[in-house]
Write a protein that holds these residues in place. Sequence first.
Motif, short mmCIF file in Angstrom:
data_model
loop_
_atom_site.label_atom_id
_atom_site.label_comp_id
_atom_site.label_asym_id
_atom_site.label_seq_id
_atom_site.Cartn_x
_atom_site.Cartn_y
_atom_site.Cartn_z
N LEU A 237 0.82 -1.21 0.00
CA LEU A 237 0.00 0.00 0.00
C LEU A 237 0.86 1.27 0.00
N GLU A 238 1.89 1.28 0.84
CA GLU A 238 2.77 2.44 0.95
C GLU A 238 4.15 1.97 1.39
N ALA A 239 5.15 2.79 1.14
CA ALA A 239 6.51 2.48 1.60
C ALA A 239 7.31 3.77 1.67
N ASP A 240 8.16 3.85 2.69
CA ASP A 240 9.12 4.95 2.76
C ASP A 240 10.49 4.36 3.05
N GLU A 241 11.43 5.14 3.52
CA GLU A 241 12.78 4.64 3.73
C GLU A 241 12.87 3.60 4.84
N GLU A 242 11.92 3.61 5.76
CA GLU A 242 12.03 2.76 6.94
C GLU A 242 10.89 1.76 7.10
N TRP A 243 9.71 2.08 6.62
CA TRP A 243 8.51 1.28 6.87
C TRP A 243 7.83 0.87 5.57
N ILE A 244 7.07 -0.23 5.65
CA ILE A 244 6.22 -0.68 4.54
C ILE A 244 4.84 -0.99 5.10
N LYS A 245 3.81 -0.54 4.40
CA LYS A 245 2.43 -0.78 4.79
C LYS A 245 1.84 -1.78 3.81
N LEU A 246 1.32 -2.89 4.35
CA LEU A 246 0.82 -3.98 3.52
C LEU A 246 -0.63 -4.28 3.84
N LEU A 247 -1.39 -4.66 2.82
CA LEU A 247 -2.72 -5.23 3.00
C LEU A 247 -2.54 -6.73 2.86
N VAL A 248 -2.59 -7.44 3.99
CA VAL A 248 -2.33 -8.87 4.02
C VAL A 248 -3.65 -9.61 3.84
N TYR A 249 -3.67 -10.52 2.84
CA TYR A 249 -4.86 -11.31 2.55
C TYR A 249 -4.90 -12.51 3.48
N GLY A 250 -6.08 -12.75 4.10
CA GLY A 250 -6.20 -13.87 5.01
C GLY A 250 -7.53 -14.58 4.87
N LYS A 251 -7.60 -15.78 5.40
CA LYS A 251 -8.82 -16.58 5.32
C LYS A 251 -9.96 -15.93 6.10
N LYS A 252 -9.63 -15.27 7.21
CA LYS A 252 -10.64 -14.64 8.05
C LYS A 252 -10.86 -13.18 7.68
N GLY A 253 -10.26 -12.76 6.60
CA GLY A 253 -10.39 -11.38 6.16
C GLY A 253 -9.03 -10.73 6.00
N ASP A 254 -9.04 -9.61 5.31
CA ASP A 254 -7.79 -8.90 5.07
C ASP A 254 -7.48 -7.97 6.24
N LYS A 255 -6.18 -7.74 6.46
CA LYS A 255 -5.80 -6.80 7.51
C LYS A 255 -4.61 -5.97 7.03
N THR A 256 -4.52 -4.77 7.53
CA THR A 256 -3.43 -3.87 7.19
C THR A 256 -2.36 -3.96 8.27
N VAL A 257 -1.12 -4.15 7.86
CA VAL A 257 0.00 -4.23 8.81
C VAL A 257 1.13 -3.32 8.34
N ILE A 258 1.94 -2.90 9.27
CA ILE A 258 3.09 -2.06 8.98
C ILE A 258 4.32 -2.76 9.55
N HIS A 259 5.37 -2.89 8.72
CA HIS A 259 6.60 -3.56 9.13
C HIS A 259 7.80 -2.67 8.80
N ARG A 260 8.88 -2.89 9.50
CA ARG A 260 10.15 -2.24 9.17
C ARG A 260 10.73 -2.91 7.93
N ILE A 261 11.22 -2.14 7.01
CA ILE A 261 11.81 -2.68 5.78
C ILE A 261 13.01 -3.56 6.10
N GLU A 262 13.76 -3.21 7.12
CA GLU A 262 14.96 -3.99 7.47
C GLU A 262 14.64 -5.41 7.91
N ASN A 263 13.37 -5.69 8.27
CA ASN A 263 12.97 -7.03 8.70
C ASN A 263 12.55 -7.93 7.54
N ILE A 264 12.47 -7.38 6.33
CA ILE A 264 12.03 -8.16 5.18
C ILE A 264 13.17 -9.03 4.67
#
Length: 95
Positions: free
Chosen positions: A62-89
Amino acid sequence: MSMLGTFADMEQDDKIKALERKIKQLERKQNGGNIMSKMISSLVGYDCTVTIDFDDLKCRVLEADEEWIKLLVYGKKGDKTVIHRIENIDKIELD
């Protein structure tokens, strides 16, 4: 070790982690930014599989900057939005 000593150690660990993050940010700014974050920014709007800590997430960037990434994660119980540090990918695969 006393309980008070344990809490002091945990607080010190948190301070060290915060300082490490700040040092990494300064290094990125000095070196002209994070190359991976620039590549990830170009994936906004794409469906992909992102591997973070050995967990594969089917998602849309959904979005990304130098430090964070915002994802719409598809799931069986529904979709959810999560934010992770890019360095953890660990890996990104386009679907």
